[in-house]
Design a protein around this motif. Structure first.
Motif, PDB file in Angstrom:
ATOM      1  N   SER A  40       0.823  -1.212   0.000  1.00  0.00           N
ATOM      2  CA  SER A  40       0.000   0.000   0.000  1.00  0.00           C
ATOM      3  C   SER A  40       0.852   1.254   0.000  1.00  0.00           C
ATOM      4  CB  SER A  40      -0.911  -0.005   1.237  1.00  0.00           C
ATOM      5  OG  SER A  40      -1.969   0.927   1.093  1.00  0.00           O
ATOM      6  N   ASP A  41       0.244   2.336  -0.449  1.00  0.00           N
ATOM      7  CA  ASP A  41       0.795   3.691  -0.303  1.00  0.00           C
ATOM      8  C   ASP A  41       2.241   3.795  -0.776  1.00  0.00           C
ATOM      9  OD1 ASP A  41      -1.403   5.311   1.343  1.00  0.00           O
ATOM     10  OD2 ASP A  41      -1.354   3.257   2.097  1.00  0.00           O
ATOM     11  N   SER A  42       2.448   3.557  -2.071  1.00  0.00           N
ATOM     12  CA  SER A  42       3.791   3.629  -2.641  1.00  0.00           C
ATOM     13  C   SER A  42       4.217   5.058  -2.949  1.00  0.00           C
ATOM     14  CB  SER A  42       3.860   2.784  -3.914  1.00  0.00           C
ATOM     15  OG  SER A  42       3.576   1.430  -3.620  1.00  0.00           O
ATOM     16  N   HIS A  43       3.260   5.945  -3.211  1.00  0.00           N
ATOM     17  CA  HIS A  43       3.501   7.389  -3.382  1.00  0.00           C
ATOM     18  C   HIS A  43       4.655   7.684  -4.341  1.00  0.00           C
ATOM     19  CE1 HIS A  43       0.671   9.225  -0.492  1.00  0.00           C
ATOM     20  NE2 HIS A  43       0.772   8.051   0.132  1.00  0.00           N
ATOM     21  N   ILE A  44       4.666   6.993  -5.489  1.00  0.00           N
ATOM     22  CA  ILE A  44       5.708   7.272  -6.470  1.00  0.00           C
ATOM     23  C   ILE A  44       5.559   8.711  -6.967  1.00  0.00           C
ATOM     24  CG2 ILE A  44       6.611   6.655  -8.736  1.00  0.00           C
ATOM     25  CD1 ILE A  44       7.156   4.634  -6.453  1.00  0.00           C
ATOM     26  N   GLY A  45       6.628   9.464  -6.896  1.00  0.00           N
ATOM     27  CA  GLY A  45       6.600  10.896  -7.191  1.00  0.00           C
ATOM     28  C   GLY A  45       6.951  11.717  -5.966  1.00  0.00           C
ATOM     29  N   PHE A  46       6.827  11.128  -4.786  1.00  0.00           N
ATOM     30  CA  PHE A  46       7.256  11.794  -3.548  1.00  0.00           C
ATOM     31  C   PHE A  46       8.781  11.780  -3.506  1.00  0.00           C
ATOM     32  CE2 PHE A  46       8.483  11.696   0.939  1.00  0.00           C
ATOM     33  CZ  PHE A  46       7.738  12.740   1.464  1.00  0.00           C
ATOM     34  N   GLY A  47       9.396  12.905  -3.103  1.00  0.00           N
ATOM     35  CA  GLY A  47      10.854  12.962  -3.110  1.00  0.00           C
ATOM     36  C   GLY A  47      11.448  13.788  -1.992  1.00  0.00           C
ATOM     37  N   LYS A  48      10.806  13.788  -0.834  1.00  0.00           N
ATOM     38  CA  LYS A  48      11.290  14.576   0.292  1.00  0.00           C
ATOM     39  C   LYS A  48      11.604  13.664   1.470  1.00  0.00           C
ATOM     40  CE  LYS A  48       8.464  18.570  -1.094  1.00  0.00           C
ATOM     41  NZ  LYS A  48       7.406  19.539  -0.671  1.00  0.00           N
ATOM     42  N   GLU A  49      12.071  14.262   2.572  1.00  0.00           N
ATOM     43  CA  GLU A  49      12.297  13.478   3.782  1.00  0.00           C
ATOM     44  C   GLU A  49      10.969  12.901   4.260  1.00  0.00           C
ATOM     45  OE1 GLU A  49      15.123  12.713   4.811  1.00  0.00           O
ATOM     46  OE2 GLU A  49      16.438  14.202   3.879  1.00  0.00           O
ATOM     47  N   PRO A  50      10.969  11.679   4.782  1.00  0.00           N
ATOM     48  CA  PRO A  50      12.141  10.880   5.151  1.00  0.00           C
ATOM     49  C   PRO A  50      12.588   9.893   4.073  1.00  0.00           C
ATOM     50  CG  PRO A  50      10.198   9.831   6.003  1.00  0.00           C
ATOM     51  CD  PRO A  50       9.714  11.073   5.291  1.00  0.00           C
ATOM     52  N   ASN A  51      11.999   9.948   2.860  1.00  0.00           N
ATOM     53  CA  ASN A  51      12.355   8.975   1.830  1.00  0.00           C
ATOM     54  C   ASN A  51      12.432   9.658   0.474  1.00  0.00           C
ATOM     55  OD1 ASN A  51      12.793   6.760   0.247  1.00  0.00           O
ATOM     56  ND2 ASN A  51      10.888   5.697   0.770  1.00  0.00           N
ATOM     57  N   LYS A  52      13.636   9.865   0.019  1.00  0.00           N
ATOM     58  CA  LYS A  52      13.840  10.484  -1.286  1.00  0.00           C
ATOM     59  C   LYS A  52      13.993   9.448  -2.403  1.00  0.00           C
ATOM     60  CE  LYS A  52      15.946  14.690   0.575  1.00  0.00           C
ATOM     61  NZ  LYS A  52      17.118  15.604   0.552  1.00  0.00           N
ATOM     62  N   LEU A  58       9.971   0.674  -3.050  1.00  0.00           N
ATOM     63  CA  LEU A  58       8.973  -0.167  -3.698  1.00  0.00           C
ATOM     64  C   LEU A  58       9.651  -1.356  -4.371  1.00  0.00           C
ATOM     65  CD1 LEU A  58       6.092  -0.784  -4.554  1.00  0.00           C
ATOM     66  CD2 LEU A  58       6.402   0.738  -6.513  1.00  0.00           C
ATOM     67  N   GLN A  59      10.807  -1.133  -5.005  1.00  0.00           N
ATOM     68  CA  GLN A  59      11.542  -2.233  -5.624  1.00  0.00           C
ATOM     69  C   GLN A  59      11.985  -3.236  -4.562  1.00  0.00           C
ATOM     70  OE1 GLN A  59      12.237  -2.881  -9.077  1.00  0.00           O
ATOM     71  NE2 GLN A  59      12.649  -4.823  -8.027  1.00  0.00           N
ATOM     72  N   ALA A  60      12.366  -2.742  -3.385  1.00  0.00           N
ATOM     73  CA  ALA A  60      12.761  -3.643  -2.303  1.00  0.00           C
ATOM     74  C   ALA A  60      11.601  -4.529  -1.880  1.00  0.00           C
ATOM     75  CB  ALA A  60      13.279  -2.836  -1.112  1.00  0.00           C
ATOM     76  N   VAL A  61      10.383  -3.963  -1.889  1.00  0.00           N
ATOM     77  CA  VAL A  61       9.197  -4.755  -1.569  1.00  0.00           C
ATOM     78  C   VAL A  61       8.969  -5.822  -2.630  1.00  0.00           C
ATOM     79  CG1 VAL A  61       6.688  -4.675  -1.369  1.00  0.00           C
ATOM     80  CG2 VAL A  61       8.075  -2.980  -0.184  1.00  0.00           C
TER      81      VAL A  61
END
Length: 295
Positions: A40-52, A58-61
């Motif tokens: 859930s909630d992959s938020h591709i396009g988000f690029g700020k703290e805490p996950n840039k 998502l690839q790790a998942v």
């Protein structure tokens, strides 16, 4: 139903949950036994703290799913695939998730609505669905229902309550009419179908109408995302469970404000992201829930 992975094992017997240490994957052996995964909630396009690097997590998942000792029958994604519903974000999600060695079923989150009647999402992930993306299917004796409760929410907004709407509730009544009471039902949607914290929009205002339709079934499991953390509730024969995000965690209900926890140390990020592996064992009377992190 059972969630298998590593961590704590939750069991349900007679409506009372309990926990025990759980160090091994559940063995799937019967002819109708199978497992599936919720992300859930992959938020591709988000690029700020805490996950840039939300693409990287998502690839790790995906790698974690493909490395499971018992391959899942399919994967459920419970929404917010993207952060701003841009074409390139949807394309990136598709590129990463095509690496999953199993079919993926989707429901949209409020961040996936593009302001054009959900067109971009539906073109890519809504084929064969109804309305704004609701649908159902059966797998080895279990009936799965994907609901959309974010159609009236604005992209990027966490304030408004989820809503199913009259048309979808009418469809749900017709869909469930032919399902026998003894068949387990799994419902998956983005916003929780129970009131986690209404002030932040962490609830669905007409959920009670859907739950009334589900009341006659002996086993109902409701899977949600949206709040980026694990919360569970048992109400009669219904078990509600929300999943971690693959992108970033949010504050606990009522603490601070909704949204990414910006000051999370980098070395703690993967400990609060993860996926849920769910295994169904026919004729088993207990429910076990375990959520694995990316650590």
């Amino acid at each position: 139903m059972a969630w298998a992975g590593s961590g704590l094992l939750w069991t349900l017997s007679g409506g009372l949950p309990g926990a025990q240490a759980f160090g091994q994957d559940r063995k799937i052996a019967g002819p109708n036994d199978f497992s599936f995964v919720q992300i859930s909630d992959s938020h591709i396009g988000f690029g700020k703290e805490p996950n840039k690097d939300v693409v990287g997590t998502l690839q790790a998942v995906v790698d974690k799913i493909n490395g499971l000792p018992h391959p899942p029958a399919f994967v459920l994604h419970t929404g917010d695939l993207t952060h701003l519903a841009k074409p390139e974000e949807f394309d990136t999600v598709a590129e990463v998730l095509k690496g999953v060695k199993a079919k993926v079923f989707y429901v949209p989150g409020e961040h996936d609505f593009d302001g054009n009647d959900n067109k971009l999402y539906l073109e890519r992930y809504g084929k064969g669905t109804m309305g704004t993306g609701w649908h159902s299917f059966d797998s080895k004796g279990v009936h799965f229902v994907g609901l959309v409760n974010v159609a009236d929410a604005k992209s990027g907004s966490m304030a408004g309550l989820g809503q199913l709407g009259k048309e979808q509730l009418q469809w749900l009544a017709k869909d469930l009419a032919s399902v026998t009471e003894s068949k387990p039902v799994v419902v998956f949607a983005h916003v929780p179908l129970w009131a986690v914290y209404e002030k932040w929009g962490w609830a669905t205002q007409d959920a009670e109408q859907a739950l009334k339709l589900l009341k006659r079934f002996g086993s109902v499991t409701v899977l949600n995302g949206h709040i980026h953390q694990i919360m569970q509730k048992v109400e009669g024969k219904v078990v509600f469970h929300t999943a971690r995000s693959t992108a970033f965690p949010q504050n606990e209900p009522g603490k601070g404000s909704p949204g990414p926890i910006r000051d999370l140390p980098a070395d703690r990020l993967r400990g609060v992201l993860g996926a849920t592996t769910i295994g169904y064992a026919e004729n088993k009377g207990s429910l076990a829930i375990v959520d694995a992190t990316l650590e």
